[in-house]
Design a protein around this motif. Structure first.
Motif, PDB file in Angstrom:
ATOM      1  N   ILE A 398       7.065  13.239  -3.446  1.00  0.00           N
ATOM      2  CA  ILE A 398       5.720  12.703  -3.233  1.00  0.00           C
ATOM      3  C   ILE A 398       5.740  11.223  -3.566  1.00  0.00           C
ATOM      4  O   ILE A 398       6.148  10.825  -4.656  1.00  0.00           O
ATOM      5  CB  ILE A 398       4.687  13.431  -4.123  1.00  0.00           C
ATOM      6  N   ASP A 399       5.327  10.406  -2.611  1.00  0.00           N
ATOM      7  CA  ASP A 399       5.331   8.967  -2.837  1.00  0.00           C
ATOM      8  C   ASP A 399       4.127   8.568  -3.677  1.00  0.00           C
ATOM      9  O   ASP A 399       3.057   9.170  -3.600  1.00  0.00           O
ATOM     10  CB  ASP A 399       5.322   8.214  -1.512  1.00  0.00           C
ATOM     11  N   SER A 400       4.321   7.515  -4.454  1.00  0.00           N
ATOM     12  CA  SER A 400       3.238   7.050  -5.320  1.00  0.00           C
ATOM     13  C   SER A 400       2.060   6.584  -4.490  1.00  0.00           C
ATOM     14  O   SER A 400       2.201   6.134  -3.357  1.00  0.00           O
ATOM     15  CB  SER A 400       3.740   5.909  -6.207  1.00  0.00           C
ATOM     16  N   GLN A 401       0.880   6.676  -5.082  1.00  0.00           N
ATOM     17  CA  GLN A 401      -0.344   6.352  -4.356  1.00  0.00           C
ATOM     18  C   GLN A 401      -0.338   4.908  -3.867  1.00  0.00           C
ATOM     19  O   GLN A 401      -0.801   4.601  -2.775  1.00  0.00           O
ATOM     20  CB  GLN A 401      -1.556   6.587  -5.259  1.00  0.00           C
ATOM     21  N   GLU A 402       0.220   4.004  -4.682  1.00  0.00           N
ATOM     22  CA  GLU A 402       0.174   2.592  -4.277  1.00  0.00           C
ATOM     23  C   GLU A 402       1.071   2.317  -3.081  1.00  0.00           C
ATOM     24  O   GLU A 402       0.853   1.379  -2.327  1.00  0.00           O
ATOM     25  CB  GLU A 402       0.563   1.678  -5.442  1.00  0.00           C
ATOM     26  N   ASN A 403       2.132   3.166  -2.881  1.00  0.00           N
ATOM     27  CA  ASN A 403       3.024   2.959  -1.750  1.00  0.00           C
ATOM     28  C   ASN A 403       2.575   3.708  -0.509  1.00  0.00           C
ATOM     29  O   ASN A 403       2.878   3.327   0.604  1.00  0.00           O
ATOM     30  CB  ASN A 403       4.447   3.402  -2.099  1.00  0.00           C
ATOM     31  N   ALA A 404       1.858   4.826  -0.733  1.00  0.00           N
ATOM     32  CA  ALA A 404       1.512   5.674   0.401  1.00  0.00           C
ATOM     33  C   ALA A 404       0.616   4.929   1.369  1.00  0.00           C
ATOM     34  O   ALA A 404      -0.426   4.408   1.022  1.00  0.00           O
ATOM     35  CB  ALA A 404       0.797   6.935  -0.090  1.00  0.00           C
ATOM     36  N   GLY A 405       1.049   4.888   2.602  1.00  0.00           N
ATOM     37  CA  GLY A 405       0.264   4.274   3.642  1.00  0.00           C
ATOM     38  C   GLY A 405       0.179   2.767   3.556  1.00  0.00           C
ATOM     39  O   GLY A 405      -0.649   2.151   4.219  1.00  0.00           O
ATOM     40  N   SER A 406       1.012   2.130   2.756  1.00  0.00           N
ATOM     41  CA  SER A 406       0.969   0.677   2.633  1.00  0.00           C
ATOM     42  C   SER A 406       1.498   0.029   3.898  1.00  0.00           C
ATOM     43  O   SER A 406       2.148   0.665   4.707  1.00  0.00           O
ATOM     44  CB  SER A 406       1.792   0.236   1.424  1.00  0.00           C
ATOM     45  N   PRO A 407       1.226  -1.267   4.105  1.00  0.00           N
ATOM     46  CA  PRO A 407       1.658  -1.916   5.333  1.00  0.00           C
ATOM     47  C   PRO A 407       3.165  -1.810   5.530  1.00  0.00           C
ATOM     48  O   PRO A 407       3.945  -1.870   4.588  1.00  0.00           O
ATOM     49  CB  PRO A 407       1.222  -3.375   5.127  1.00  0.00           C
TER      50      PRO A 407
END
Length: 706
Positions: A398-407
């Motif tokens: 599970i990717d960290s929230q700050e990385n998920a969906g980042s540009p």
């Protein structure tokens, strides 16, 4: 009289075209490659040597399965062509002229035969430049269509009634139900969790796959042999019926690239459906789901054209389309499928991302599964799947929230000739939320599974140790001797230990019932011969040469003839196994179908095929596109499995890759034998990873969100 054509005004370009012609004569290039270069020179007489060199590299790579060429990798591709030319005693070109690709990029932009995407109106030029990738127009078009269609299926997610879905899923995977695909005393993780802490507990990925597929119009289930892909797919289909607003009207279609794969898909789905518990509101799916079809048949292939009857204007009448062996689906076919699929329909792809890709251009499944090993699920996805399935994705996936969906940040790779997966992709991409990898294989434990795992991981030392273990009866390597070719034919005919060779089926062939026997007796005999033949198969990496399928087919037939087990003379003889090499819908045979020439009670020699519970036969006079099938290529074996598989690797061939070795050995069910003249060939093959140049993944990630 037509005016004479101008083929490049630059004398260096004219000289280069002449060299290309000599390369074609020596087999370095295809004549088609040279014809394309000449065509570009006609369209743009001012064409520079850099552009012509890029064109022949592009054409050569297309013939090897790539869909584009990354300009940064052109020097190494040119060097590879130079090496081939030197081996063929063909004249070289001056490498120094093609190392500065800033000048080359300017030359491409100035060429009237090149359209650069995003800079000016589309001119319809035959070459397209995009993000430092050069395409033939038709592959640029296919890639653009596939990327746009995939992107459209990523968002928004389909609303799910969590309570209904969770209850149905729990019933479908109730404790005590045996998974026929995965039954057995041992398991092996072909694809272990990446960087997983030791304390992590592996979830039930089959349940997670079903839950994930409920949430959108695209679901991709990948995994190695024996991980239960079709078992999971059967549960998924039942789940879709259980959660549908109007289950009686749900239209489901099954398809696969070849007739053989389609037949196996339907058989596997039917077997899995037999173990389903009764669920209120779910009909008898064995009656609701029709026969699996080939993709060509599903789309309505038209003779002598690349077009299909089903397309965006005349879409398929389906709500769910499930495609098995998706690794074999090339880019052009995937574009046609997505064009013909209604926007609201679900697409479910099953396949092993680590197997060989299609012989035609593109490696679509491999690209779509680029993040599958590591998962890269967004926290929101993990929470939603846990609600439906009760299964928890390991934290390491599970990717960290700050990385998920980042540009997204795209960096083109250097070296290796690969543009298939951009470096610097952000974590938790939208596509990764639609992909599930099944990781535990139960088809084979022990040494075959360990060998597959070692090859998959690129661990050549471990793979070679397993093959050399004298106490291991499942995997073995023929010793490299001067008699290796003779030993190989002996093995193929006589088998080893408890693993059968072809003599087994040939002996059964001798017990042909008399003409007066009942048809049931003849059918039982014919089926026993065909079943015995399928216990063993020789798989080749190449077609030509002493290690190729043509030479080995001849040698095996001659050995069986010499032993008095076959009269392998002439084109047609009793016991000749044949593979169909071209679809013939009038005869009901498809590319990849394997049958056998058998004497029938009334009609003499006919080719007999197994068609599920039935046998069918075709007159030998009507079958024109077939090859003898004691040996087949690894590509041709995809979708099949054999009790004893013999993989033949030619000496120091560039055709040998990790994917080819992995695909060949995972066709084995209980015994695997490697025939390889040079241990270094095996080591180099395991370390050689094939990456097809493509921009599909980058295009999917950079398209605007729907």
């Amino acid at each position: 009289m037509n005016p004479p054509r101008t083929l490049a005004t630059d004398p260096h370009s004219q000289s280069l075209l002449a060299v290309f012609g000599l390369w074609a004569e020596r087999g370095v290039l295809r004549r088609l490659d040279v014809a394309l270069a000449r065509f570009i020179a006609e369209l743009c007489p001012q064409v520079t040597p850099q552009v012509l060199m890029a064109v022949v590299v592009l054409a050569d790579l297309e013939g090897r399965g790539h869909t584009c060429v990354l300009l940064e990798d052109l020097p190494q591709h040119i060097a590879a062509l130079q090496e081939r030319a030197a081996r063929a005693a063909a004249p070289p070109v001056l490498q120094a002229n093609f190392t500065n690709w800033e000048d080359g990029l300017r030359a491409l932009r100035a060429c009237s035969a090149v359209f650069e995407e995003g800079t000016k109106p589309d001119s319809g030029a035959p070459l397209v430049l995009n993000a430092m990738r050069l395409y033939l127009r038709r592959y640029w078009d296919y890639e653009s269509r596939v990327a746009a269609a995939v992107q459209q299926r990523l968002l928004p997610q389909t609303p799910v009634d969590v309570e209904v879905a969770a209850a149905a899923l729990s019933q479908l995977f109730a404790a005590g139900q045996e998974n026929p695909q995965t039954a057995g005393p041992s398991q092996i993780a072909l694809t272990p969790t990446v960087n997983a802490p030791p304390a992590e507990v592996a979830p039930d990925w089959q349940k997670l796959a079903c839950a994930l597929a409920l949430r959108g119009r695209l679901a991709i289930l990948t995994g190695g042999p024996g991980t239960g892909k079709t078992y999971t797919a059967a549960r998924l289909l039942a789940l879709l019926f259980a959660t549908a607003a109007h289950p009686a009207g749900l239209r489901v279609a099954l398809a696969a690239p070849t007739g053989k794969a389609a037949a196996r898909l339907k058989q596997s789905i039917d077997q899995a459906l037999q173990t389903l518990p009764a669920i209120p509101g779910v009909p008898d799916l064995s009656q609701r789901i029709g026969a699996a079809r080939t993709l060509h048949s599903l789309l309505g292939a038209r003779p002598d054209t690349r077009r299909f009857a089903r397309n965006a204007a005349h879409p398929l009448e389906v709500d769910v389309l499930l495609i098995d062996e998706a690794s074999m689906v090339h880019l052009e076919m995937m574009a046609a499928i997505l064009d013909a699929l209604p926007p609201a329909a679900r697409l479910i792809l099953l396949g092993d991302k680590d197997q060989l890709a299609s012989v035609e251009a593109g490696a679509v499944l491999g690209e779509l599964c680029a993040d599958a090993d590591g998962g890269h699920y967004q926290p929101e996805t993990a929470r939603a799947l846990a609600q439906i399935s009760g299964q928890h994705i390991p934290p390491s996936m599970i990717d960290s929230q700050e990385n998920a969906g980042s540009p997204q940040v795209f960096l083109t790779p250097t070296g290796g000739g690969s543009a298939s997966r951009p470096r610097g992709r952000s974590k938790g991409s939208a596509l990764a939320q639609h992909v599930v990898m099944l990781r535990q294989s139960r088809r084979f434990g022990g040494s075959i599974g360990q060998l597959a795992s070692a090859v998959h991981a690129g661990d050549a030392d471990k793979a070679m140790d397993l093959l050399r273990d004298p106490l291991d009866a499942a995997v073995r390597q023929l010793p490299s001797t001067l008699q290796l070719a003779e030993d190989l034919v002996h093995l193929a005919v006589n088998g080893r230990d408890q693993a059968h060779g072809y003599a087994h089926y040939a002996e059964l062939l001798q017990h042909n019932p008399p003409a007066s026997a009942q048809s049931a007796a003849w059918n039982d005999w014919a089926r026993s011969v065909l079943t015995a033949f399928d216990q063993c198969r020789v798989l080749c990496a190449v077609r030509e040469g002493p290690w190729g399928l043509h030479a080995l087919n001849t040698a095996i037939a001659e050995r069986l003839d010499a032993l008095g087990l076959l009269r392998g003379r002439g084109d047609w003889y009793a016991g000749r196994p044949v593979m169909v090499t071209r679809n013939d819908h009038d005869l009901g045979v498809l590319n990849g179908d394997v049958g056998m020439v058998l004497p029938t009670p009334k009609d003499g020699l006919r080719v007999v095929f197994v068609n599920g519970p039935m046998l069918r036969s075709v007159s030998i006079s009507r079958l024109t596109d077939v090859q003898t099938a004691f040996a087949m290529t690894v590509h041709q074996s995809q979708g099949s499995e054999f009790a004893h598989t013999v993989l033949v690797l030619p000496e120091r061939s560039a055709a040998i890759s990790r994917e080819l070795i992995y695909t060949g050995l995972t066709r084995a069910r209980s015994a695997f034998t490697l025939a390889c003249a040079d241990a270094q060939t095996l080591r180099e093959g395991i370390l050689r990873v094939t990456r097809r140049s493509s921009g599909l993944l980058a295009r999917i990630d950079t398209l605007p969100t729907p």
